[in-house]
Design an enzyme around this catalytic site. Sequence first.
Site, short mmCIF file in Angstrom:
data_model
loop_
_atom_site.label_atom_id
_atom_site.label_comp_id
_atom_site.label_asym_id
_atom_site.label_seq_id
_atom_site.Cartn_x
_atom_site.Cartn_y
_atom_site.Cartn_z
N THR B 471 0.82 -1.20 0.00
CA THR B 471 0.00 0.00 0.00
C THR B 471 0.85 1.25 0.00
O THR B 471 0.38 2.32 -0.37
CB THR B 471 -0.87 0.03 1.27
OG1 THR B 471 0.02 -0.12 2.39
CG2 THR B 471 -1.85 -1.11 1.26
N ARG B 648 -7.64 13.48 2.91
CA ARG B 648 -6.27 13.86 2.59
C ARG B 648 -5.57 12.70 1.88
O ARG B 648 -5.64 11.55 2.31
CB ARG B 648 -5.51 14.21 3.86
CG ARG B 648 -4.03 14.37 3.61
CD ARG B 648 -3.35 15.36 4.54
NE ARG B 648 -1.92 15.46 4.21
CZ ARG B 648 -1.41 16.32 3.32
NH1 ARG B 648 -2.21 17.16 2.68
NH2 ARG B 648 -0.12 16.33 3.07
N ILE B 649 -4.93 13.02 0.77
CA ILE B 649 -4.13 12.03 0.05
C ILE B 649 -2.68 12.24 0.48
O ILE B 649 -2.10 13.30 0.22
CB ILE B 649 -4.27 12.21 -1.48
CG1 ILE B 649 -5.74 12.11 -1.92
CG2 ILE B 649 -3.39 11.22 -2.24
CD1 ILE B 649 -6.40 10.78 -1.65
N GLU B 725 -9.12 -0.25 -0.69
CA GLU B 725 -10.18 -1.18 -1.08
C GLU B 725 -11.28 -0.50 -1.89
O GLU B 725 -12.17 -1.16 -2.42
CB GLU B 725 -10.76 -1.84 0.17
CG GLU B 725 -9.68 -2.64 0.89
CD GLU B 725 -10.12 -3.22 2.20
OE1 GLU B 725 -10.65 -4.33 2.18
OE2 GLU B 725 -9.92 -2.57 3.24
#
Lengths: 152, 759, 339
Positions: B471, B648-649, B725
Amino acid sequence: MRINGQVYNLGLDNRTSLLDALRDHVGLTGTKKGCDHGQCGACTVLIDGKRVLSCLSFAVMNEGREVTTVEGLASADDSLHPMQQAFIDNDAFQCGYCTPGQIMSAIGCISEGHAGSEDDIREYMSGNLCRCAAYPNIVAAILQARDEMRRA
Amino acid sequence: MNQAAPAPKENMGNPIPRVDAGLKVTGQAGYPADLAVANVAYGVLATSNIAKGRISALRLDKARAMPGVLDIVSVGDMDGVDKPKFGNTGASSIGPLHDRTIFHDGQIIALVVAETFEAAEEGAMQISADYTQETPSASFDSAGAEMEPAAGKSPLFKEDVNAGDFEAAYSTAAVKIDQTYSTPTQHHNPIELFSTTAMWQGDKLTIYEPSQNVTGWKIELARQLNIDPVNVRIVSPYIGGAFGSKGPMTARTAIVAVAARRVRRPVRCVVSRMQAFNTQTYRAETRHRIRIGAGKDGRITAFAHEGWEVTSRPDPYVVGGTSATGRMYDYGSVLTRVSLVHADRNTPGYMRSPPETPYVYALENAMDEMAVALGMDPVQFRRINEPQKEPIGGKPFSSRSLINCYDQAAEAFGWSTRDPAVGSMRDGDWLVGMGCATAIYPTAAAPCAARVRLTADGQVRVQCGSHEIGTGVRTVAAQMAAERLGVDIDKVAVEMGDSALPPAPVSGGSISTASVCSAVLKACEAVREKLFVAAAGNDGPLAGSGNAKLDMTNEKVVTETGKSAKLADVFKAMQIGAIEEYAEFAPNGSSPEALKKLYAGQAEFHGGDQDKDSVKYAFGAEFVEVRINSYTREIRVPRMVGAFAAGRIMNTRTARSQLMGGMIWGIGQALHEATEIDQRHARYVNRDLQDYLVPVNADIKAVDVILVPEVDHEVNPAGVKGLGELGNVGTAAAVASAVYHATGRRIRDLPIRIDDLIT
Amino acid sequence: MRPFVFERPTNISAAVALVSSFADGRAPTQADVQFIAGGTNLADYMKLGVARPRRLVDLNDLSEPALRQIRISDGTIRFGALVRMGEAADRGDVKRHCPLLAESLKFAASAQIRNMASLAGNVLQRTRCEYFRETSWPCNKRVPGSGCAAMEGLNRQHAVLGTSDACIATYHGDFAQALIALDAVVDVEGRHGTRQIRFAKLHQLPGDTPDVETDLAADEVITAINVPFSEWSRRSRYLKIRDRESYAFALASAAVALDMDGDTVRQARIALGGVATVPWRARLAEEALVGKRLDQSAAETAADAAFAEAKPRRHNEFKVPLGKRTLVRALIETRDMKV
Ligand SMILES: Cc1cc2nc3c(=O)[nH]c(=O)nc-3n(C[C@H](O)[C@H](O)[C@H](O)COP(=O)(O)OP(=O)(O)OC[C@H]3O[C@@H](n4cnc5c(N)ncnc54)[C@H](O)[C@@H]3O)c2cc1C
Ligand code: SF4
Ligand code: FES
Ligand code: FES
């Protein structure tokens, strides 16, 4: 057998696959086992410059051959192979497990002359599954490395 | 910057390359089965080839006599070892070597340990068993399968959600549909094979095994082996793909540990791809009945979603996706009901978006069908039913950017060029279809601990027992620390994947980034606080700056007014070389025991639909184009666009990759993946990667991921919604919608294959 | 895997001697000894316990150069038995004279496998029937008389042509379809000397003895595959339909070569893959086309003829319409080739 330029005398069980020989007997665990039956490409190495699946080859069959694994790619000064750098630049992996096989296969793909177009790359890289599904990034990485390798 | 590294927009972090990328491209990243172990012996499993019955005789003599075979652990050899428990950390309650009952096909009946892999493998092949067999129940329609309501069977699925009077609203609706949908059995099939390596040093046990939950496993393994958890260490530095499969510990771990104790040397067991289908978890098949009623204006007045899921005989594994589908749109009334069907199968488990993948697939395929019934554009239909509040509890969404996602994705995809008439679009011999669907995934976080150390030379070490499954959590944790402590990312080292580190929750449910970043953030704040106090203190280099706001950047403490002090000078003033802070984060609304439970390996999830004030979800919209050959009907997906908003990325590069990977997973779900079950014997038949198809490179062409800016301070301190997901929810429905558009065939049972379209 | 003795002979007669001397005059069986070339089929089946030879004779050190050569002369392409699939697929002259041959190789397996796999090994590959691959199932091919688990089990990938009551396993290879369509001939050397086998006679229908797959004796080694070609075989192609775009076996495939006189078919060569128990020449379809104008309806008539005898089972009914449409599409596409 020569592996990454070094000669090994291994004295193995006839049943030992080249993959298990590399991982368990030579200690080169960069080459991965994903299926052990020729269905995923994780175990791809170069033999005499050609990409093959090490899980479907008995180690004894490779006596006298030259095997190159992912550990043998970086140059003497430890700088990365253009394909390795391209995989980093293009985020061509997530978990990284299929990556050594992808990189070896990608190098084979270019040297075979099968990296002419994106569609060719996709087709000729289809023997390497990536369950994280980094495929578009893998294609981009190969395009980048191909052009750099041509220039070099 | 290339495609892989999208320029950050509002509330997005930089696309820094993965901090472990160099190790991964050189083969130096050590996955558990790669880690060198001296004097290791090899273990190979022998498994049952019936699904139900009892072992009457086990024939081990031939295997024992094989040269190189050291030992065989089989039924009856687990004295002093407790059976596994089914739950968060345990895959199943079945203790295969605890008794002679066979609960499912491919159940472990022995572990052969030998000097070499080849000897162990031939030994395992020589083991046979006599059984008293019973006719097994394979799945939903099998005689002997037992059905029960799912509500309350799992802590994660407490109730069937309902609102209003569905029956009344449905019966009077102007337009309605009533359809059934199904999804097949699927296996995660990460490319890394499952493995366990067990080593004893005195009474201390170390396990190398790919794990999404090292803390939970440590506690559970110690319980099974009746030893003190301090003597157990689970090590899993790199994980070759997980997707849920490495969340719960299986019975094998304790079996290999027992074997290592018996042969007094380390034992490594790498499970074959074939055996993994039965000895690990999987996504069980599901069925759905959906009824939707709406007015002619397209407003939904009635929604019912009934689901059926298969599980094993002893364990009530539930996914229960109705809590998400029941809150998706502004339905006038909601009725849901989930049932479990117990069959003679191995226990299923979490697989990438466990509830949402099957349930949202069914909902979204039905939504598309409903739009057709209403003669309405499917995007418009969703727009009309966009809720202000979720319909079940009437709570607001902490943020919900679904329509924004639809707008951006539709624009990029060119939805306006779509001719809505079925079968109207063609390119030579290829029928073209376009479809769309919604993606949703609950946003949760769990308690997490982290330790952060900053030294005077600006080096940072972050320690957290979370898991890098691909991830990018290692990278975003480094980014968070680098940003807060004002150092270059190259100076940050992140240690993860070891139960000796501060505990983190299971890396599942897309909670890792939020939980880990919140804990790292908290530890960094504590480090900063100490530095700031010292810097601004009487003896500090910034003495006299009073209460001015301080910050850290470029290895300096800086004031708002532009004064600054080098880190080294602040440390000098403090007369210390390093600051180390240990932080424990617990999400809002955590129970008083939440942290205690974290150390006990039982992470408490918060968020999703569980919170009092609001419900928390991430959303996305996916558009796909399919091409279907007019003669031979093979289905290809040349193009897909997904727009996602997830708070937030942290890193646009890793975020994009995950969402893209998810969408490609969606293609697999739509067109390829299915574990085939021989119904007569309740046995899986296609247990390999040649017959269990996943997409290959040539299947994937253009995949466009749009990161839609979103700010949500309510979800957690880091403001992060999970997205690991999200990407593969909805995709299969979008494909079904496009297939309908191209052919007029509504396919409701996945996967969609040539078989469905050829006649 | 059963332990085995490994031999590495350096010429063909030594290889044959090794397998002949092995069993004191008794004809050797596959359990006694097997040749190995690329190993991509045999090593797989040895790992699965399906093949358990006591001795392996590696062909890769055989020194006869012809074994590794592709020679084109007098209307024949002669492929040495050890030529790798990848090499043959990439050869410009093969592609030019007979695109069908190159395409049937290109769309098979993966680039890595094609670099390993020999052409002889390829045509001798064994079925991928799931029940055959797993030793815990009854299977007449693996254990004669044990029954067939596929018959009433899952049989989506199984054959609809050439089946018997004993076995319905598909022959999965692609190259063999091209070879049978073009009337290839195989050179063989064994303890009784050399002989030639018409490709159409190499593979055996399952009948009552699905365990007998080919006409080769265990001591016979394939040394070459000869493919006659002519000007018209430039108009040929291989169409392979599968569940995913690549790295998958055919659900249905069609090997087609057409000798055209304007719009009219002088001669057609048709073989079908993915649908039959052995490499499958569709002679009735060929006959139906001769002298006809090749349009959609003529193609459909030919396809109907090809599948007239099809016997589908529960999960592979779709292979009949799919097989027909694959053939129709292949015929039309071949007709439209610019040569
Ligand atoms: C994942 C996967 C996908 C595949 N997909 C395809 C596909 O799409 N299409 C396709 O056509 N194939 C496919 N294959 C099969 C592959 O093409 C064959 O395995 C390969 O061609 C076999 O060649 P080999 O040289 O490796 O044979 P080996 O494995 O070495 O041998 C196979 C058999 O032939 C015998 N043999 C070999 N050479 C000789 C000889 N000269 N004389 C006598 N006997 C001999 C051996 O004894 C053995 O019984 C696939 C294989 C895998 C693993
Ligand atoms: S179809 Fe043939 S190979 Fe498959 S199980 Fe039946 S007998 Fe065996
Ligand atoms: S491990 Fe060799 S192909 Fe999968
Ligand atoms: S990066 Fe995980 S499988 Fe490819």
